[in-house]
Design a protein around this motif. Structure first.
Motif, PDB file in Angstrom:
ATOM      1  N   GLY A 201     -52.408  -8.235 -48.114  1.00  0.00           N
ATOM      2  CA  GLY A 201     -53.116  -9.563 -48.554  1.00  0.00           C
ATOM      3  C   GLY A 201     -52.231 -10.375 -49.683  1.00  0.00           C
ATOM      4  N   GLY A 202     -52.669 -11.461 -49.876  1.00  0.00           N
ATOM      5  CA  GLY A 202     -51.756 -12.467 -50.887  1.00  0.00           C
ATOM      6  C   GLY A 202     -50.592 -13.122 -50.519  1.00  0.00           C
ATOM      7  N   GLY A 203     -50.058 -12.740 -49.149  1.00  0.00           N
ATOM      8  CA  GLY A 203     -48.954 -13.308 -48.588  1.00  0.00           C
ATOM      9  C   GLY A 203     -47.681 -12.824 -49.354  1.00  0.00           C
ATOM     10  N   GLY A 204     -47.732 -11.243 -49.819  1.00  0.00           N
ATOM     11  CA  GLY A 204     -46.469 -10.902 -50.176  1.00  0.00           C
ATOM     12  C   GLY A 204     -46.192 -11.479 -51.765  1.00  0.00           C
ATOM     13  N   THR A 205     -47.130 -12.003 -52.406  1.00  0.00           N
ATOM     14  CA  THR A 205     -46.850 -12.658 -53.686  1.00  0.00           C
ATOM     15  C   THR A 205     -47.890 -11.752 -54.916  1.00  0.00           C
ATOM     16  OG1 THR A 205     -48.816 -14.282 -53.540  1.00  0.00           O
ATOM     17  CG2 THR A 205     -46.358 -14.819 -52.850  1.00  0.00           C
ATOM     18  N   ASN A 206     -48.875 -10.822 -54.192  1.00  0.00           N
ATOM     19  CA  ASN A 206     -49.788 -10.155 -54.909  1.00  0.00           C
ATOM     20  C   ASN A 206     -49.173  -9.056 -55.649  1.00  0.00           C
ATOM     21  OD1 ASN A 206     -51.867  -8.201 -55.563  1.00  0.00           O
ATOM     22  ND2 ASN A 206     -53.439  -9.712 -55.178  1.00  0.00           N
ATOM     23  N   PRO A 207     -48.833  -8.825 -56.767  1.00  0.00           N
ATOM     24  CA  PRO A 207     -48.251  -7.652 -57.089  1.00  0.00           C
ATOM     25  C   PRO A 207     -48.928  -6.219 -56.725  1.00  0.00           C
ATOM     26  CG  PRO A 207     -48.131  -9.055 -58.973  1.00  0.00           C
ATOM     27  CD  PRO A 207     -49.059  -9.699 -57.856  1.00  0.00           C
ATOM     28  N   ALA A 208     -50.030  -6.315 -56.996  1.00  0.00           N
ATOM     29  CA  ALA A 208     -50.780  -5.088 -56.528  1.00  0.00           C
ATOM     30  C   ALA A 208     -50.489  -4.711 -55.321  1.00  0.00           C
ATOM     31  CB  ALA A 208     -52.185  -5.370 -56.875  1.00  0.00           C
ATOM     32  N   SER A 242     -55.311 -15.306 -47.943  1.00  0.00           N
ATOM     33  CA  SER A 242     -56.600 -15.570 -48.575  1.00  0.00           C
ATOM     34  C   SER A 242     -57.409 -14.287 -48.634  1.00  0.00           C
ATOM     35  CB  SER A 242     -57.578 -16.428 -47.716  1.00  0.00           C
ATOM     36  OG  SER A 242     -57.684 -16.078 -46.560  1.00  0.00           O
ATOM     37  N   PHE A 243     -56.815 -12.968 -48.365  1.00  0.00           N
ATOM     38  CA  PHE A 243     -57.627 -11.666 -48.285  1.00  0.00           C
ATOM     39  C   PHE A 243     -58.910 -11.972 -47.483  1.00  0.00           C
ATOM     40  CE2 PHE A 243     -55.243 -12.305 -52.348  1.00  0.00           C
ATOM     41  CZ  PHE A 243     -54.456 -11.060 -52.531  1.00  0.00           C
ATOM     42  N   SER A 244     -59.064 -12.723 -46.510  1.00  0.00           N
ATOM     43  CA  SER A 244     -60.119 -12.917 -45.680  1.00  0.00           C
ATOM     44  C   SER A 244     -59.989 -12.351 -44.355  1.00  0.00           C
ATOM     45  CB  SER A 244     -60.538 -14.326 -45.472  1.00  0.00           C
ATOM     46  OG  SER A 244     -61.064 -14.747 -46.968  1.00  0.00           O
ATOM     47  N   ALA A 245     -61.159 -12.035 -43.772  1.00  0.00           N
ATOM     48  CA  ALA A 245     -61.147 -11.592 -42.264  1.00  0.00           C
ATOM     49  C   ALA A 245     -60.777 -12.902 -41.603  1.00  0.00           C
ATOM     50  CB  ALA A 245     -62.480 -11.084 -42.028  1.00  0.00           C
ATOM     51  N   SER A 246     -60.154 -12.655 -40.345  1.00  0.00           N
ATOM     52  CA  SER A 246     -60.018 -13.802 -39.472  1.00  0.00           C
ATOM     53  C   SER A 246     -59.724 -13.477 -38.198  1.00  0.00           C
ATOM     54  CB  SER A 246     -58.725 -14.768 -39.977  1.00  0.00           C
ATOM     55  OG  SER A 246     -57.676 -13.987 -39.945  1.00  0.00           O
ATOM     56  N   PRO A 247     -59.888 -14.199 -37.041  1.00  0.00           N
ATOM     57  CA  PRO A 247     -59.469 -13.908 -36.078  1.00  0.00           C
ATOM     58  C   PRO A 247     -58.102 -13.737 -35.408  1.00  0.00           C
ATOM     59  CG  PRO A 247     -60.944 -15.840 -35.743  1.00  0.00           C
ATOM     60  CD  PRO A 247     -60.651 -15.517 -37.130  1.00  0.00           C
ATOM     61  N   GLU A 248     -57.228 -14.433 -36.208  1.00  0.00           N
ATOM     62  CA  GLU A 248     -55.608 -14.331 -36.007  1.00  0.00           C
ATOM     63  C   GLU A 248     -55.387 -12.758 -36.515  1.00  0.00           C
ATOM     64  OE1 GLU A 248     -57.081 -18.474 -36.454  1.00  0.00           O
ATOM     65  OE2 GLU A 248     -57.322 -16.857 -37.517  1.00  0.00           O
ATOM     66  N   ILE A 264     -53.392   1.739 -39.466  1.00  0.00           N
ATOM     67  CA  ILE A 264     -53.135   0.720 -40.504  1.00  0.00           C
ATOM     68  C   ILE A 264     -53.630   0.775 -41.546  1.00  0.00           C
ATOM     69  CG2 ILE A 264     -53.422  -1.662 -40.631  1.00  0.00           C
ATOM     70  CD1 ILE A 264     -53.279  -2.051 -37.411  1.00  0.00           C
ATOM     71  N   PHE A 265     -52.783   0.428 -42.524  1.00  0.00           N
ATOM     72  CA  PHE A 265     -53.401   0.211 -44.064  1.00  0.00           C
ATOM     73  C   PHE A 265     -53.640  -1.050 -44.198  1.00  0.00           C
ATOM     74  CE2 PHE A 265     -51.823   0.907 -48.636  1.00  0.00           C
ATOM     75  CZ  PHE A 265     -52.957   0.741 -49.253  1.00  0.00           C
ATOM     76  N   ALA A 266     -55.042  -1.360 -44.158  1.00  0.00           N
ATOM     77  CA  ALA A 266     -55.463  -2.464 -44.515  1.00  0.00           C
ATOM     78  C   ALA A 266     -55.913  -2.940 -45.984  1.00  0.00           C
ATOM     79  CB  ALA A 266     -57.082  -2.654 -43.951  1.00  0.00           C
ATOM     80  N   CYS A 267     -54.618  -3.484 -46.461  1.00  0.00           N
ATOM     81  CA  CYS A 267     -54.564  -3.741 -47.982  1.00  0.00           C
ATOM     82  C   CYS A 267     -54.884  -5.055 -48.377  1.00  0.00           C
ATOM     83  CB  CYS A 267     -53.110  -3.387 -48.392  1.00  0.00           C
ATOM     84  SG  CYS A 267     -52.798  -3.284 -50.148  1.00  0.00           S
ATOM     85  N   GLY A 268     -56.379  -5.411 -48.503  1.00  0.00           N
ATOM     86  CA  GLY A 268     -56.670  -6.834 -48.829  1.00  0.00           C
ATOM     87  C   GLY A 268     -58.282  -7.165 -48.757  1.00  0.00           C
ATOM     88  N   GLY A 269     -58.958  -6.697 -49.663  1.00  0.00           N
ATOM     89  CA  GLY A 269     -60.336  -7.413 -49.407  1.00  0.00           C
ATOM     90  C   GLY A 269     -61.025  -7.379 -48.009  1.00  0.00           C
ATOM     91  N   SER A 270     -61.311  -8.620 -47.936  1.00  0.00           N
ATOM     92  CA  SER A 270     -62.159  -8.533 -46.654  1.00  0.00           C
ATOM     93  C   SER A 270     -61.378  -8.581 -45.484  1.00  0.00           C
ATOM     94  CB  SER A 270     -62.860  -9.961 -46.517  1.00  0.00           C
ATOM     95  OG  SER A 270     -63.805  -9.941 -47.631  1.00  0.00           O
ATOM     96  N   MET A 271     -60.118  -8.470 -45.502  1.00  0.00           N
ATOM     97  CA  MET A 271     -59.204  -8.401 -44.315  1.00  0.00           C
ATOM     98  C   MET A 271     -59.373  -6.917 -43.462  1.00  0.00           C
ATOM     99  SD  MET A 271     -55.504  -9.168 -46.006  1.00  0.00           S
ATOM    100  CE  MET A 271     -54.529  -8.746 -44.766  1.00  0.00           C
ATOM    101  N   PHE A 272     -60.118  -5.967 -44.140  1.00  0.00           N
ATOM    102  CA  PHE A 272     -60.330  -4.839 -43.832  1.00  0.00           C
ATOM    103  C   PHE A 272     -61.497  -5.005 -42.537  1.00  0.00           C
ATOM    104  CE2 PHE A 272     -63.942  -1.528 -44.096  1.00  0.00           C
ATOM    105  CZ  PHE A 272     -63.192  -0.382 -43.840  1.00  0.00           C
TER     106      PHE A 272
END
Length: 391
Positions: A201-208, A242-248, A264-272
């Motif tokens: 998540g974060g588009g590669g800009t989130n340090p965590a 956006s850390f969100s779930a999406s069809p894409e 798959i390591f699902a690393c980002g909030g609701s992306m899970f």
């Protein structure tokens, strides 16, 4: 460790005197008037899930406030883990609490975040807990405008004021996610997976998230080298800004599984939610993030965790025991040294990688025998036993 230790439990215990009677009465055993016939007094630990998300204070003021990151409050991950710490501290210490979500959801601006912080202060907050690195600009302004309010910046760092000096009323609390990611990558390959994925998540800009991902790669490569096998990893920041779930995102994960990816390591909030949906459709596996997500989907084999709730409780305690100066205006990073990151050994479904092996690895990191690189700018390097496919 059958269960991850609670972060800095002794320090928390030292301030719990603030609220011994806050959770339903006095825990002191009643006087024994009939010796030998009474059962010993017992206490029940309060679960965050038992504490309502909304409460009404008698005076309309709310002492503890939480300003959410992007995504849902109840995301079963970062927001919820942080919020649980606020609720638990409030419950244990008989304090009022309230959460504030910036306007415009995933499209929230710095102004939206600032307005949420302002509403918290105007609503009576002594402490405002802010989740996520996107809060920085708004938090700087709020901390300057409200110097008597304490701000806890989770997944954060010191913020300088206009004089280029750290703001003493902001405590930046970060984690060594690279360690937790390393444990997850190592465990996955030791379990037998050789085709892995990382969706961040974060588009590669989130340090965590970047630290989680880089640690995951290092751990997978180390285990592959130990087993003398070659592994492949799809590594992507697409559809996670956006850390969100999406069809894409679900479509991408579905394609990975169909092309041979096993976990798959699902690393980002609701992306899970998107990753687990794709895993369920393809008999795939998932690694959760931030909190133990095994109860959310039977596709989860383990989770790369950080003790968000405990860290928030610990930080809040420092406000009320007058030691906030120890964390205000300085960088705090919590890792294995504080038992603040790791895997949930009591709930994982790994069968080939043992708890004993994990504990041995954990101790190596703890005593410095094994060092995990935190500089995720080194991600794109040559690995001895891993082929990284970045998209």
């Amino acid at each position: 460790m059958k269960r991850m230790k609670k972060i800095l439990a002794l320090l928390l215990a030292s301030v719990m005197v603030l609220g011994l009677a806050a959770c339903g009465g006095d825990n002191t055993p009643a006087e024994d008037t009939d010796a030998g016939t009474k059962e010993p007094a017992t206490t029940t630990e309060t679960s965050a899930n038992d504490i309502p998300d909304s409460m009404t204070s008698e005076d309309g003021k709310y002492e503890l406030a939480f300003v959410t990151d992007v995504g849902q409050l109840k995301d079963k991950s970062f927001n919820e883990g942080t919020w649980n710490g606020v609720k638990l501290y409030a419950s244990k210490n008989d304090m009022s609490y309230k959460y504030y979500q910036p306007a415009n959801g995933d499209q929230a601006t710095d102004d939206d975040r600032y307005e949420a912080m302002k509403a918290a202060v105007d609503g009576g907050a002594t402490v405002v807990v802010c989740a996520g690195f996107l809060q920085e600009a708004a938090l700087k302004q709020a901390a300057i405008d409200y110097p008597d309010t304490k701000f806890i910046f989770v997944d954060g760092y010191p913020i300088n004021g206009d004089d280029n000096q750290p703001l003493a009323n902001v405590a930046g609390i970060a984690f060594k996610e690279e360690q937790s990611g390393y444990f997850a990558g190592y465990a996955a390959v030791m379990e037998g997976y050789t085709k892995l994925g990382f969706s961040g998540g974060g588009g590669g800009t989130n340090p965590a998230c970047c630290r989680y991902g880089y640690g995951f790669v290092q751990g997978a490569n180390a285990a592959a080298a130990e087993k003398d096998v070659q592994v492949e990893m799809n590594y992507s920041w697409e559809y996670g800004s956006s850390f969100s779930a999406s069809p894409e995102l679900q479509t991408m994960a579905n394609g990975w599984y169909q092309s041979g990816t096993e976990v798959i390591f699902a690393c980002g909030g609701s992306m899970f939610q998107s990753i687990t949906a794709a895993a369920s459709a393809n008999d795939g596996a998932v690694i959760g993030v931030d909190v133990d997500q095994s109860t959310q989907s039977d596709t989860v084999v383990t989770s790369a965790m950080k003790e968000l709730s405990d860290a928030v409780e610990w930080s809040l305690a420092k406000v009320y025991d007058d030691t906030f100066s120890e964390i205000g205006g300085v960088a705090t990073s919590l890792g294995v040294e504080e038992d603040a990151v790791g895997l949930p050994t009591d709930s994982w479904s790994l069968t080939n990688y043992t708890v004993e092996q994990y504990e041995e690895m954990y101790q190596k990191v703890k005593d410095g025998t094994l060092a995990v690189d935190a500089d995720y700018n080194n991600l794109e390097q040559e690995y001895s036993n891993l082929t990284l496919k970045i998209s």
